[in-house]
Design a protein around this motif. Structure first.
Motif, PDB file in Angstrom:
ATOM      1  N   PRO A 236       0.841  -1.230  -0.126  1.00 39.75           N
ATOM      2  CA  PRO A 236      -0.061   0.037  -0.007  1.00 39.75           C
ATOM      3  C   PRO A 236       0.836   1.281  -0.100  1.00 39.75           C
ATOM      4  O   PRO A 236       2.003   1.265   0.348  1.00 39.75           O
ATOM      5  N   PRO A 237       0.587   2.354  -0.520  1.00 43.57           N
ATOM      6  CA  PRO A 237       1.465   3.441  -0.655  1.00 43.57           C
ATOM      7  C   PRO A 237       1.626   3.912   1.014  1.00 43.57           C
ATOM      8  O   PRO A 237       0.808   3.783   1.854  1.00 43.57           O
ATOM      9  N   GLY A 238       2.900   4.319   0.900  1.00 42.03           N
ATOM     10  CA  GLY A 238       3.740   4.545   2.306  1.00 42.03           C
ATOM     11  C   GLY A 238       3.967   3.416   3.015  1.00 42.03           C
ATOM     12  O   GLY A 238       4.546   3.553   4.228  1.00 42.03           O
ATOM     13  N   ALA A 239       3.493   2.147   2.742  1.00 44.84           N
ATOM     14  CA  ALA A 239       4.016   1.169   3.458  1.00 44.84           C
ATOM     15  C   ALA A 239       5.531   0.849   3.131  1.00 44.84           C
ATOM     16  O   ALA A 239       5.834   0.822   2.134  1.00 44.84           O
ATOM     17  N   GLN A 240       6.022  -0.141   4.128  1.00 46.26           N
ATOM     18  CA  GLN A 240       7.424  -0.890   3.976  1.00 46.26           C
ATOM     19  C   GLN A 240       7.235  -2.236   3.258  1.00 46.26           C
ATOM     20  O   GLN A 240       6.466  -2.879   3.673  1.00 46.26           O
ATOM     21  N   LEU A 241       8.110  -2.581   2.654  1.00 47.61           N
ATOM     22  CA  LEU A 241       8.160  -4.101   2.285  1.00 47.61           C
ATOM     23  C   LEU A 241       8.688  -4.909   3.496  1.00 47.61           C
ATOM     24  O   LEU A 241       8.435  -5.985   3.518  1.00 47.61           O
ATOM     25  N   GLY A 242       9.529  -4.525   4.258  1.00 46.40           N
ATOM     26  CA  GLY A 242      10.105  -5.356   5.230  1.00 46.40           C
ATOM     27  C   GLY A 242      11.364  -6.136   5.057  1.00 46.40           C
ATOM     28  O   GLY A 242      11.500  -7.219   5.660  1.00 46.40           O
ATOM     29  N   PHE A 243      12.146  -5.657   4.072  1.00 51.08           N
ATOM     30  CA  PHE A 243      13.229  -6.581   3.776  1.00 51.08           C
ATOM     31  C   PHE A 243      14.451  -5.612   3.371  1.00 51.08           C
ATOM     32  O   PHE A 243      14.221  -4.582   2.745  1.00 51.08           O
ATOM     33  N   ASN A 244      15.678  -6.269   3.621  1.00 50.40           N
ATOM     34  CA  ASN A 244      16.919  -5.483   2.775  1.00 50.40           C
ATOM     35  C   ASN A 244      17.582  -6.200   1.752  1.00 50.40           C
ATOM     36  O   ASN A 244      17.280  -7.533   1.888  1.00 50.40           O
ATOM     37  N   ILE A 245      18.042  -5.775   0.739  1.00 48.79           N
ATOM     38  CA  ILE A 245      18.917  -6.570  -0.234  1.00 48.79           C
ATOM     39  C   ILE A 245      20.336  -6.249  -0.145  1.00 48.79           C
ATOM     40  O   ILE A 245      20.666  -5.221   0.198  1.00 48.79           O
ATOM     41  N   ARG A 246      21.237  -7.114  -0.703  1.00 52.95           N
ATOM     42  CA  ARG A 246      22.451  -6.859  -0.953  1.00 52.95           C
ATOM     43  C   ARG A 246      22.962  -7.328  -2.136  1.00 52.95           C
ATOM     44  O   ARG A 246      22.336  -8.308  -2.886  1.00 52.95           O
TER      45      ARG A 246
END
Length: 149
Positions: free
Chosen positions: A55-65
């Motif tokens: 949703p707009p303004g929400a976070q996905l909840g993960f980091n990438i490398r």
């Protein structure tokens, strides 16, 4: 020769190996699926699909490398507990193969972040491959992570 151990005379380094462990007893193929000695869960390394809706303004909840500059793919380096990504089955050590039909195996890190941040619906193909994180990113904990919000 007094005061020297028996291994100091060798011109090459001496390596002490751990004690040998016998392998499990042989079990017929049809019985291995039910035997805990042969339960190595290789299916967890198969590619799988993850669907995330943001949703707009929400976070996905993960980091990438990772990315093209490191000559590696994009990997999930952190999953926030109880996030949508965690509930969808994403886990640290997953290699991101595709996102919304875009190949992530040879993509710049910044481009991967841009795609993940701008999409409202993310259809990912991932495969669990935790060995690459510790092996190819030995200073993994010290490197700057990019949070995908």
């Amino acid at each position: 020769m007094e005061g020297r151990t028996q291994y100091e005379e060798y011109p090459y380094p001496v390596v002490f190996l751990p004690p040998y462990e016998n392998p499990p007893a042989w079990i017929p193929l049809q019985e291995r699926i039910y035997n805990s000695d042969y339960n190595n869960e290789l299916t967890r390394f198969l590619p799988r699909s993850i669907l995330l809706k943001k949703p707009p303004g929400a976070q996905l909840g993960f980091n990438i490398r990772g990315g093209k500059a490191s000559q590696l793919g994009i990997f999930i380096s952190k999953v926030i507990p109880d996030s949508d990504a965690h509930r969808a089955g994403l886990q640290e050590g997953d290699q991101v193969l595709t996102v919304n039909n875009v190949d992530f195996q040879d993509i710049e890190h910044s481009k991967a972040v841009e795609i993940l941040k701008t999409a409202r619906e993310i259809y990912m193909q991932v495969r669990y491959f935790p060995y690459i994180v510790g092996f190819c990113f030995p200073d993994y904990q010290r490197q700057k992570e990019r949070t995908v919000h």
